[in-house]
Write a protein that holds these residues in place. Sequence first.
Motif, PDB file in Angstrom:
ATOM      1  N   SER A 387       0.872  -1.174   0.000  1.00 24.05           N
ATOM      2  CA  SER A 387       0.000   0.000   0.000  1.00 24.05           C
ATOM      3  C   SER A 387       0.907   1.222   0.000  1.00 24.05           C
ATOM      4  O   SER A 387       2.079   1.139   0.375  1.00 24.05           O
ATOM      5  CB  SER A 387      -0.888  -0.005   1.244  1.00 24.05           C
ATOM      6  OG  SER A 387      -0.086   0.158   2.394  1.00 24.05           O
ATOM      7  N   SER A 388       0.366   2.389  -0.423  1.00 27.74           N
ATOM      8  CA  SER A 388       1.218   3.579  -0.478  1.00 27.74           C
ATOM      9  C   SER A 388       1.658   3.983   0.930  1.00 27.74           C
ATOM     10  O   SER A 388       2.758   4.497   1.124  1.00 27.74           O
ATOM     11  CB  SER A 388       0.523   4.724  -1.203  1.00 27.74           C
ATOM     12  OG  SER A 388      -0.632   5.078  -0.494  1.00 27.74           O
ATOM     13  N   GLU A 389       0.803   3.684   1.945  1.00 19.73           N
ATOM     14  CA  GLU A 389       1.208   3.976   3.336  1.00 19.73           C
ATOM     15  C   GLU A 389       2.436   3.143   3.699  1.00 19.73           C
ATOM     16  O   GLU A 389       3.367   3.636   4.337  1.00 19.73           O
ATOM     17  CB  GLU A 389       0.083   3.619   4.342  1.00 19.73           C
ATOM     18  CG  GLU A 389      -1.151   4.499   4.274  1.00 19.73           C
ATOM     19  CD  GLU A 389      -2.119   4.068   3.172  1.00 19.73           C
ATOM     20  OE1 GLU A 389      -1.997   2.927   2.685  1.00 19.73           O
ATOM     21  OE2 GLU A 389      -2.981   4.887   2.794  1.00 19.73           O
ATOM     22  N   CYS A 407       5.672 -11.177  -7.319  1.00 23.95           N
ATOM     23  CA  CYS A 407       5.188 -12.059  -8.375  1.00 23.95           C
ATOM     24  C   CYS A 407       4.414 -11.242  -9.403  1.00 23.95           C
ATOM     25  O   CYS A 407       3.777 -11.804 -10.289  1.00 23.95           O
ATOM     26  CB  CYS A 407       4.314 -13.167  -7.791  1.00 23.95           C
ATOM     27  SG  CYS A 407       2.911 -12.540  -6.878  1.00 23.95           S
ATOM     28  N   ASN A 408       4.465  -9.918  -9.279  1.00 22.84           N
ATOM     29  CA  ASN A 408       3.767  -9.067 -10.236  1.00 22.84           C
ATOM     30  C   ASN A 408       4.666  -7.889 -10.624  1.00 22.84           C
ATOM     31  O   ASN A 408       4.732  -6.883  -9.917  1.00 22.84           O
ATOM     32  CB  ASN A 408       2.462  -8.578  -9.604  1.00 22.84           C
ATOM     33  CG  ASN A 408       1.610  -7.799 -10.576  1.00 22.84           C
ATOM     34  OD1 ASN A 408       2.097  -7.354 -11.628  1.00 22.84           O
ATOM     35  ND2 ASN A 408       0.357  -7.619 -10.240  1.00 22.84           N
ATOM     36  N   PRO A 409       5.375  -8.008 -11.766  1.00 26.63           N
ATOM     37  CA  PRO A 409       6.319  -6.954 -12.161  1.00 26.63           C
ATOM     38  C   PRO A 409       5.656  -5.580 -12.269  1.00 26.63           C
ATOM     39  O   PRO A 409       6.310  -4.563 -12.006  1.00 26.63           O
ATOM     40  CB  PRO A 409       6.824  -7.421 -13.534  1.00 26.63           C
ATOM     41  CG  PRO A 409       6.589  -8.890 -13.560  1.00 26.63           C
ATOM     42  CD  PRO A 409       5.384  -9.140 -12.708  1.00 26.63           C
ATOM     43  N   ALA A 410       4.366  -5.531 -12.612  1.00 26.46           N
ATOM     44  CA  ALA A 410       3.702  -4.237 -12.782  1.00 26.46           C
ATOM     45  C   ALA A 410       3.595  -3.494 -11.445  1.00 26.46           C
ATOM     46  O   ALA A 410       3.928  -2.302 -11.362  1.00 26.46           O
ATOM     47  CB  ALA A 410       2.311  -4.435 -13.391  1.00 26.46           C
ATOM     48  N   THR A 411       3.155  -4.187 -10.381  1.00 27.21           N
ATOM     49  CA  THR A 411       3.054  -3.489  -9.089  1.00 27.21           C
ATOM     50  C   THR A 411       4.444  -3.269  -8.486  1.00 27.21           C
ATOM     51  O   THR A 411       4.665  -2.281  -7.780  1.00 27.21           O
ATOM     52  CB  THR A 411       2.138  -4.237  -8.089  1.00 27.21           C
ATOM     53  OG1 THR A 411       2.617  -5.575  -7.942  1.00 27.21           O
ATOM     54  CG2 THR A 411       0.707  -4.263  -8.568  1.00 27.21           C
ATOM     55  N   ALA A 412       5.392  -4.180  -8.782  1.00 21.45           N
ATOM     56  CA  ALA A 412       6.765  -3.981  -8.294  1.00 21.45           C
ATOM     57  C   ALA A 412       7.333  -2.707  -8.911  1.00 21.45           C
ATOM     58  O   ALA A 412       7.957  -1.888  -8.220  1.00 21.45           O
ATOM     59  CB  ALA A 412       7.641  -5.182  -8.651  1.00 21.45           C
ATOM     60  N   ARG A 414       5.617  -0.156 -10.060  1.00 23.70           N
ATOM     61  CA  ARG A 414       4.896   0.989  -9.472  1.00 23.70           C
ATOM     62  C   ARG A 414       5.487   1.355  -8.103  1.00 23.70           C
ATOM     63  O   ARG A 414       5.782   2.521  -7.833  1.00 23.70           O
ATOM     64  CB  ARG A 414       3.410   0.613  -9.338  1.00 23.70           C
ATOM     65  CG  ARG A 414       2.529   1.676  -8.725  1.00 23.70           C
ATOM     66  CD  ARG A 414       1.257   1.063  -8.143  1.00 23.70           C
ATOM     67  NE  ARG A 414       1.559   0.218  -6.988  1.00 23.70           N
ATOM     68  CZ  ARG A 414       0.716  -0.675  -6.490  1.00 23.70           C
ATOM     69  NH1 ARG A 414      -0.463  -0.881  -7.042  1.00 23.70           N
ATOM     70  NH2 ARG A 414       1.056  -1.392  -5.428  1.00 23.70           N
ATOM     71  N   ASP A 415       5.686   0.343  -7.245  1.00 23.57           N
ATOM     72  CA  ASP A 415       6.224   0.603  -5.903  1.00 23.57           C
ATOM     73  C   ASP A 415       7.674   1.085  -5.970  1.00 23.57           C
ATOM     74  O   ASP A 415       8.085   1.946  -5.189  1.00 23.57           O
ATOM     75  CB  ASP A 415       6.106  -0.657  -5.032  1.00 23.57           C
ATOM     76  CG  ASP A 415       4.651  -1.006  -4.726  1.00 23.57           C
ATOM     77  OD1 ASP A 415       3.770  -0.150  -4.967  1.00 23.57           O
ATOM     78  OD2 ASP A 415       4.390  -2.133  -4.257  1.00 23.57           O
ATOM     79  N   ALA A 416       8.452   0.532  -6.914  1.00 25.41           N
ATOM     80  CA  ALA A 416       9.852   0.959  -7.064  1.00 25.41           C
ATOM     81  C   ALA A 416       9.898   2.425  -7.493  1.00 25.41           C
ATOM     82  O   ALA A 416      10.743   3.193  -7.036  1.00 25.41           O
ATOM     83  CB  ALA A 416      10.570   0.069  -8.078  1.00 25.41           C
TER      84      ALA A 416
END
Length: 452
Positions: A387-389, A407-412, A414-416
């Motif tokens: 989560s962004s928090e 296991c999800n390059p797209a959210t990884a 985004r978070d990176a």
Amino acid sequence: MPEKNQVYTAEITGLTSEGSGVCRIDGMAVFVPQTAVGDICGVKIVKVLKSYAFGKAEEILTPSPDRIEDNCPVYKKCGGCLLRHISYEAECRTKEGIVRDAFERIGGLFPEFDEFIGAESTERYRNKAQYPLAVRDGRAVCGFYAPRSHRVIPVEDCALQPEIFSDILQTVLDYINVKKLSVYSEETNTGIIRHIYLRRGAHSGQIMVCIVVRKDISRQLSALCRLLSEKYSDINSIIMNINPDNTNVILGDRCITLWGSDTISDTMCGNNVEISPLSFYQVNTVQAERLYAKALEYAAPGSSETIADLYCGAGTIGLSMAKQAAKIVGVEIIPQAVENAKENALRNGITNAEFHCGDAGEVFGKLRRQGCKPDIIVVDPPRKGCSSETVDIISEAAPKKIVMISCNPATAARDAKLLSERGYSVDKVCGVDLFPRTGHVECVVLLSRQKS
Ligand code: SAH
């Protein structure tokens, strides 16, 4: 714009992260399942949306050099595998591209990409299967769901699972049919037996059979326990999981051990680990060990350093790093997994690890206020990412390094990207194939702090 029901000749030029081929027709991207890059095919348009369309390959005019025989009788119907029709070399190339694209396009990040870690075994590599049940012609059957649906496609022997799973499954199904036990229906929320869930330690060979039911039917399962335990010497745990809810979540909160042990054990990165039915455990043990080795290489902890292992499951990653570090602090939301993690530290003589139960961000935030100051944070969140928090809490803790596993390059990606806006540089990314023949791919990311 392409027109619905028209057939066009087109060349497939890419594969999406959902395993679908992509071509361009009249300037529009058209997604065509079960095609390969380089196929020239007759594409029938089935649906046209604003900026893209879906098509079906009516005919392959010139097959791609990547194409191979798919080798599975239910491949075209089952939603499990997506890439059986291309060579494994092409699959790795595709997945490497999916990881790179996620970071470059979603993240706007241009890290160094380490060599993609493909798998040596692309069949029989899974240690876990969850088979939904259905009734066909008055008999209980089980298998896997069709793509984007909850329609059960009966599967006799899935090539990704250990062979013994098919045998056990048949024994359980025969029992259900002979005893006329009732099968759950998601549509009407009636019936009892929902899923058959099997796990097998890749190194230990120990097998857990878990029957997921809507309500307690332990009496009706007692003869099954006798049958299974006598027939299969590797079964060491038979569990009934109760899930009373009208939900598509497979497991409920309550587990009752019907026979044998509450857990199975296995070896992970040299540690002996114990796993409860509700605990997460990577499904491809051999590749998970290579993934964790890469994470350790990226973390490169010093002997005086503290590592926080957020989303730690049964503790497998932190424990694999414990010998090199001063201290491991794990956080995980599933209580049974936290119990496993504590027990796993004990049984391996690891005394510098502690585990806490709760939301990763919340609990880690609290630990920080109590003075916990990790030099390295390892995060391994579920598919939806952090989560962004939680990203804020991690960056406020200002560790020297962050190792992100996903296991999800797209959210990884985004978070990176969020972390890159909070003082971190994204140095390295490595794709690891934990899920050969399916559309999924894992990645590990090294970030380092630029300013304090
Ligand atoms: N690192 C472990 C588990 C990774 S899977 C391993 O490699 O085996 C992701 C884990 O995050 C699961 O164990 C899941 O139960 C846990 N999880 C999901 N949401 C969470 C949250 N909000 N806070 C903490 N843990 C969470």
